[in-house]
Design a protein around this motif. Structure first.
Motif, PDB file in Angstrom:
ATOM      1  N   ALA A  96       1.198  -1.071   0.368  1.00 55.38           N
ATOM      2  CA  ALA A  96      -0.196  -0.063   0.409  1.00 55.38           C
ATOM      3  C   ALA A  96       0.254   1.422  -0.256  1.00 55.38           C
ATOM      4  O   ALA A  96       2.030   1.268   0.679  1.00 55.38           O
ATOM      5  CB  ALA A  96      -0.973   0.040   1.061  1.00 55.38           C
ATOM      6  N   MET A 140      -3.321  -0.162   6.160  1.00 55.15           N
ATOM      7  CA  MET A 140      -3.325  -1.321   5.697  1.00 55.15           C
ATOM      8  C   MET A 140      -2.225  -2.316   5.550  1.00 55.15           C
ATOM      9  O   MET A 140      -2.871  -3.411   4.895  1.00 55.15           O
ATOM     10  CB  MET A 140      -4.351  -1.027   4.090  1.00 55.15           C
ATOM     11  N   VAL A 143      -5.305  -5.215   9.787  1.00 57.27           N
ATOM     12  CA  VAL A 143      -5.764  -6.564   8.255  1.00 57.27           C
ATOM     13  C   VAL A 143      -6.050  -8.196   8.609  1.00 57.27           C
ATOM     14  O   VAL A 143      -5.750  -8.859   7.970  1.00 57.27           O
ATOM     15  CB  VAL A 143      -5.310  -6.276   6.925  1.00 57.27           C
ATOM     16  N   HIS A 187      -0.387  -8.651   2.946  1.00 60.62           N
ATOM     17  CA  HIS A 187      -0.476  -6.781   2.972  1.00 60.62           C
ATOM     18  C   HIS A 187       1.251  -6.214   3.624  1.00 60.62           C
ATOM     19  O   HIS A 187       1.121  -6.057   3.693  1.00 60.62           O
ATOM     20  CB  HIS A 187      -1.335  -6.625   3.843  1.00 60.62           C
ATOM     21  N   PRO A 247      -4.276   2.626  -1.990  1.00 56.21           N
ATOM     22  CA  PRO A 247      -5.517   2.543  -0.955  1.00 56.21           C
ATOM     23  C   PRO A 247      -6.501   4.267  -0.895  1.00 56.21           C
ATOM     24  O   PRO A 247      -6.225   5.195  -1.605  1.00 56.21           O
ATOM     25  CB  PRO A 247      -4.895   2.966   0.723  1.00 56.21           C
ATOM     26  N   TYR A 268     -14.357  -1.111   2.724  1.00 56.68           N
ATOM     27  CA  TYR A 268     -14.669  -2.143   3.595  1.00 56.68           C
ATOM     28  C   TYR A 268     -16.437  -2.534   3.911  1.00 56.68           C
ATOM     29  O   TYR A 268     -16.273  -3.664   4.247  1.00 56.68           O
ATOM     30  CB  TYR A 268     -14.131  -1.559   4.736  1.00 56.68           C
ATOM     31  N   LEU A 300     -11.384   0.437   9.232  1.00 56.11           N
ATOM     32  CA  LEU A 300     -11.601  -0.941   8.536  1.00 56.11           C
ATOM     33  C   LEU A 300     -12.544  -2.186   9.276  1.00 56.11           C
ATOM     34  O   LEU A 300     -12.947  -2.308   8.708  1.00 56.11           O
ATOM     35  CB  LEU A 300     -10.093  -1.420   8.737  1.00 56.11           C
TER      36      LEU A 300
END
Length: 338
Positions: free
Chosen positions: A124, A141, A147, A153, A215, A226, A315
């Motif tokens: 990201a 992220m 996450v 990620h 992002p 999300y 998130l």
């Protein structure tokens, strides 16, 4: 080492600013040129995307421009799989560019692991001049606190995983389990990976296969994204009647717990103190996770770290809320059908 043919499939829609660099990076691989083909599946672009790809196809027969009348990603992927011939099929983002050793690393990962699916790592990043919140969203992220166990990620360690992005597949996998579910606007790749796992195939994660992801830049946009992910995750749950991974239920459990505390306290006044104590402890634990997510960024710019917990919280809540809304919507549809 055997060098299998590779078909790169790029789903595109209004990508005139990035599509040429994307396709060029795939054509210029340090890999035998005759063993690579690139299929750009366009979903009805209104800009110069088709014109650019058509010109590249005229100059290089390895490039093909295909049309996606449905305009959605799973249909584009299925068209790309059906209209190409490589032994390996690698999905690519029209927003990024692959490193020149991408094909070589991909072929090696398939051979050494023996896997039917291979995935890479998503980095990201933010564009130059991005706001502090956009930077915080990118960091959220890229954090396991944001996450969860989605290693693709943030992890630098190869190994077996449930899912990763971008996905690459042996062609025979599609003959065995079918293509991408075109009823899923989102999460169609995760759902395919879940079906593969049910059929006995796990995905090998190779972090050297890197792709860049830009992002969302605002909390509102992040929430919508999300929320949609959570909504479509519930569709996959209903379809298979099981979850692909326990981590998908964590945000839903959080949202349910946050909502249940006040409700239980109001309907069970005799146990209000016990409910309040339990609920407060759970909220405190979640807030502690958010604080730690910001503390992990303490070595970075001072204006970023305080915003990371806000992005991480967004998130969690958006995904969980979307999941429950999806279950309610599907239950309502079933009632109406009956």
């Amino acid at each position: 080492m055997d060098q299998p043919t590779i078909s790169f499939v790029v789903a595109a829609l209004n990508e005139e600013h990035t599509i040429e660099s994307c396709v060029r990076s795939l054509l210029d691989q340090h890999y035998p040129a005759e063993r690579i083909e690139v299929a750009v599946v366009d979903g009805g672009s209104a800009d110069r995307t088709r014109e650019i790809v058509a010109r590249m196809a005229d100059d290089d027969p390895r490039v093909r421009l295909l049309h996606n009348p449905a305009g959605i990603a799973p249909r584009a992927f299925n068209i790309g799989v059906g209209r190409t011939s490589g032994r390996l099929i690698s999905l690519q983002s029209a927003h990024g560019a692959a490193g020149l050793d991408y094909a070589e690393v991909l072929a090696s990962a398939f051979q050494t692991s023996g896997a039917a699916l291979v995935g890479g790592r998503v980095e990201a990043r933010t564009a130059s001049g991005a706001s502090s919140m956009a930077e915080a969203i990118a960091r959220a992220m890229s954090s396991p606190l944001g996450v969860g166990s989605a290693r693709y990620h943030y992890s630098d360690e190869p190994g077996w995983v449930d899912t990763a992005y971008p996905g690459a597949y042996r062609r025979e996998l599609f003959d065995e389990i079918g293509g991408f579910d075109e009823s899923l606007v989102r999460n169609q790749d995760d759902e395919l990976h879940f079906r593969a796992r049910l059929a006995g195939h796990r995905m090998w994660y190779e972090p050297r296969l890197r792709s860049v992801y830009l992002p969302r830049r605002t909390l509102a946009a992040l929430w919508r994204q999300y929320f949609d992910y959570g909504w479509w995750r519930s569709v996959t749950l209903v379809k298979h009647r099981r979850v692909a991974s326990w981590r998908h239920l964590v945000p839903a459990t959080l949202v349910a717990g946050l909502a249940a505390g006040p409700v239980l306290a109001s309907v069970a006044p005799g146990r209000r103190r016990t409910v309040a104590r339990t609920w407060s402890g759970a909220v405190a634990a979640w807030l502690a996770v958010l604080v730690v997510s910001g503390a992990r960024e303490r070595t970075g710019p001072a204006h970023i770290a305080p915003r990371v917990p806000v992005a991480v919280g967004c998130l969690h809540l958006a995904y969980g809320a979307g999941f429950w809304r999806g279950l309610l919507d599907q239950a309502g549809r079933r009632v109406r059908r009956r």
